[in-house]
Design a protein around this motif. Structure first.
Motif, short mmCIF file in Angstrom:
data_model
loop_
_atom_site.label_atom_id
_atom_site.label_comp_id
_atom_site.label_asym_id
_atom_site.label_seq_id
_atom_site.Cartn_x
_atom_site.Cartn_y
_atom_site.Cartn_z
N GLU A 51 4.51 -3.45 1.83
CA GLU A 51 4.30 -4.81 1.88
C GLU A 51 5.60 -5.65 1.74
OE1 GLU A 51 0.29 -4.78 -0.98
OE2 GLU A 51 2.05 -5.14 -1.88
N HIS A 100 -0.79 3.78 -6.94
CA HIS A 100 -2.16 3.07 -6.93
C HIS A 100 -2.42 2.40 -8.23
CE1 HIS A 100 -3.28 6.95 -8.46
NE2 HIS A 100 -4.22 6.59 -8.92
N GLU A 150 1.77 2.32 1.54
CA GLU A 150 1.28 1.08 2.12
C GLU A 150 2.72 0.33 1.96
OE1 GLU A 150 -1.68 -2.71 0.67
OE2 GLU A 150 -2.07 -0.45 -0.08
N CYS A 181 0.30 8.97 6.91
CA CYS A 181 0.09 7.54 7.19
C CYS A 181 0.76 6.65 6.44
CB CYS A 181 -1.56 7.57 7.28
SG CYS A 181 -2.22 7.28 5.49
N PHE A 182 0.99 5.38 7.19
CA PHE A 182 1.47 4.15 6.39
C PHE A 182 0.61 2.92 7.18
CE2 PHE A 182 3.92 4.11 10.16
CZ PHE A 182 4.25 2.75 10.45
N THR A 183 0.68 2.00 6.49
CA THR A 183 0.24 0.68 6.74
C THR A 183 1.15 -0.25 6.24
OG1 THR A 183 -0.89 0.07 4.78
CG2 THR A 183 -2.41 1.00 6.38
N ARG A 235 1.83 -4.52 5.94
CA ARG A 235 1.16 -5.84 6.12
C ARG A 235 1.90 -6.91 5.24
NH1 ARG A 235 -1.99 -7.83 1.35
NH2 ARG A 235 -1.50 -6.39 -0.46
N THR A 289 2.80 2.30 -2.80
CA THR A 289 2.94 1.04 -2.45
C THR A 289 4.37 0.62 -2.37
OG1 THR A 289 0.78 0.06 -2.89
CG2 THR A 289 2.24 -1.47 -2.31
N GLN A 321 1.88 9.15 1.87
CA GLN A 321 0.85 7.74 2.36
C GLN A 321 1.54 6.72 1.60
OE1 GLN A 321 -3.38 8.51 1.69
NE2 GLN A 321 -3.02 10.92 2.12
N GLU A 324 0.59 8.92 -2.72
CA GLU A 324 0.25 7.89 -2.23
C GLU A 324 1.06 6.75 -3.15
OE1 GLU A 324 -3.98 7.03 -2.18
OE2 GLU A 324 -4.57 8.88 -1.46
#
Length: 153
Positions: free
Chosen positions: A88, A45, A86, A124-126, A128, A16, A84, A14
């Motif tokens: 930004e 993380h 995230e 998965c990814f997000t 924002r 970012t 995974q 995971e």
């Protein structure tokens, strides 16, 4: 793309990614060899930096530079085994296009179509939007990109 030695994902798969594009107008103080660039930081993380990247671009708008920085980020993250992610960024347009809430011009769409191919390989990814103040490290890497020829990880 080469993976720098020692670039292992600490604590799992995971991470970012903070990415940013940089376009400098040809007025006033000129910083670097190139007017357009992108860069970013990938961290785990706990906030430990896994990788940084920066690269120069030619003939790109700011939105295209933001898109290229995102593409490089996703490409590099998948290359080092991140599953995974995230994401930004401080470009609302890029966040909306990747989220399917906005359609951009064909050049931006082409860049982000390539990014989506790498995103499809993740578990998965997000994505924002963050304000520029929160994206300072990625912005610094984008400025570094203006000083060099090509992409460096």
């Amino acid at each position: 793309m080469e993976v720098a030695s020692g670039s292992e994902v600490a604590g799992g798969s995971e991470a970012t990614s903070d990415s940013d594009g940089s376009v400098q107008q040809r007025r006033g103080l000129w910083v670097g060899r190139y007017a357009q660039a992108g860069g970013g930081v990938i961290h785990d993380h706990q906030g430990t930096t896994i990788a940084t990247y920066a690269g120069s671009l030619k003939n790109h708008t700011v939105t295209q530079a933001e898109g290229m920085a995102l593409l490089w980020s996703v490409k590099f993250a998948t290359a080092i085994g991140i599953r995974q992610l995230e994401i930004e960024g401080d470009s609302k347009v890029i966040v909306k296009v990747v989220s399917g809430r906005f359609v951009a011009g064909w050049k931006v769409e082409s860049i982000l179509r390539d990014a989506r191919m790498f995103l499809a390989n993740l578990d998965c990814f997000t994505i924002r939007h963050i304000f520029r103040k929160g994206n300072a490290a990625a912005n610094s890497m984008a400025i570094v990109g203006r000083l060099q020829d090509g992409l460096r990880c």
